[in-house]
Design a protein around this motif. Structure first.
Motif: not given
Ligand code: ATP
Length: 342
Positions: A30-33, A92-99, A122-130, A145-147
């Motif tokens: 998830s997030g940037g590849d 992918a970046r998935c907006e629905e996960m914020f809902d 993925g990156g820290d956003g992916t961690f927040r989703g998890a 997984g982030t460069i």
């Molecule tokens: P990169 O470091 O490459 O940007 P990333 O994992 O940080 O990778 P993000 O786009 O921030 O990339 O997050 C990836 C996905 O994780 C989001 O598109 C969303 O689906 C989910 N996500 C991020 N933040 C949250 C959150 N606070 N709650 C739920 N899901 C989230």
């Protein structure tokens, strides 16, 4: 949906998995590849199967979890993945996960698919989703997984070394042509919020200046003066590395250099090329270590953890704790590079 378990060879570990009822693991990217994501998929799949655990590859990150888009991964499906850039599961970046409603759907789908544990790379956003999914009862383990190497809780993120080397190879080539024309080259590398990549790349190519968001420095002194004195001292070309998140764009930096020094200056934005390519040895090895550790953590009954590298050891920590960590740039290295730019 397949429900046959592959017979296990390592009885002891398998018993543990049975005890914790880990029969099926999901994995998503998830997030940037980042280069090395495929190697993580391979490590998770092979380690799981070797322990009698079935693996579902969730497609397109969290979007696939919400849409029930997945495929069963066999040991043969991950053949040849160690050296392959990108991610066969897509990201992918998935907006629905914020809902909350969609997050609940994702958690419900995990239960419906019989997923006893989920590895999220993925990156820290992916961690927040998890973290959110863990709160809804889905045992999640995160692997970086982030460069950008910008995840504070871990000393290293998978993909960083490959991205550095990709940028270095490109800049080494640029240097040849800049030298031939006695030009200055301003190169933008990725890093929207942090300059870890810019610093490592800048140090590795012997850049005249490294411009990062964390430490704007003094443009006149760190860039203009270096070019001026360099030219007087017989240096006919200069390379300036700019992190994407620096407060001036690559073009603005170049314009200012031309304005102040009159030196013929060109810009290069490396862009997405930094995300691709076959992972380096470091990223392959790290993917194996972290991917295996993620499966072992699930088998040990752990949840809401992130696999990190600390003091050269692979350990797991709570996601919440991990997200609160701080990581500073290697300011010592930045200072050393500034001093050596003469
Ligand atoms: P990169 O470091 O490459 O940007 P990333 O994992 O940080 O990778 P993000 O786009 O921030 O990339 O997050 C990836 C996905 O994780 C989001 O598109 C969303 O689906 C989910 N996500 C991020 N933040 C949250 C959150 N606070 N709650 C739920 N899901 C989230």
């Amino acid at each position: 949906m397949p429900d046959t378990l592959i017979w296990f060879e390592h009885e002891e570990v398998m018993n543990m998995a049975e005890e914790k009822k880990i029969r099926r693991i999901g994995i998503l990217t998830s997030g940037g590849d980042a280069p090395g994501m495929n190697a993580v998929i391979r490590a998770v799949t092979r380690t799981s199967i070797a322990n009698g655990i079935e693996v579902l590859g969730i497609l397109h990150g969290y979007a696939g979890l919400i849409a029930n888009d997945f495929k069963v991964l066999t040991a043969r499906d991950v053949d040849g993945l160690l050296m392959k850039g990108g991610t066969i599961l897509y990201t992918a970046r998935c907006e629905e996960m914020f809902d909350p409603e969609y997050r609940q759907r994702a958690a419900d789908n995990c239960r419906f698919l019989g997923i006893d544990g989920l590895v999220c790379c993925g990156g820290d956003g992916t961690f927040r989703g998890a973290q959110e999914l863990s709160r809804l009862g889905v045992p999640c383990i995160c692997v970086s997984g982030t460069i950008d190497n910008d995840i504070p809780c871990t000393d290293y993120t998978i993909g960083f070394d490959t991205a550095c080397n990709t940028a270095i190879t490109a800049i080494d080539k640029l240097r040849d042509t800049m030298q031939s024309h006695a030009r200055c080259s301003v190169v933008e590398v990725m890093g929207r919020h942090h300059g870890h990549l810019a610093l490592a790349v800048g140090a590795s190519v012997g850049a005249a200046a490294i411009l990062v968001p964390e430490d704007p420095g003094n443009f006149e002194q760190d860039v203009v003066e270096k070019i001026r004195t360099g030219r007087i001292n017989g240096r006919n070309h200069h390379i300036i590395i700019v992190a994407e998140g620096y407060h001036m764009s690559c073009q603005q930096v170049a314009d200012k250099i031309v304005e102040e020094t009159g030196v013929d200056t060109r810009i290069t934005i490396l862009g997405h090329v930094q995300r691709g390519g076959s992972p380096t040895s470091q990223d392959r090895v790290m993917a194996i270590k972290m991917g295996c550790a993620a499966v072992e953590a699930l088998m040990a009954g752990k949840a809401q953890r992130v696999i990190v590298l600390r003091d050269n050891k692979i350990i797991d920590i709570d996601i919440e704790e991990g997200l609160q960590c701080q990581k500073d740039l290697d300011r010592n290295l930045l200072e050393q590079c500034r001093r050596m730019s003469i």
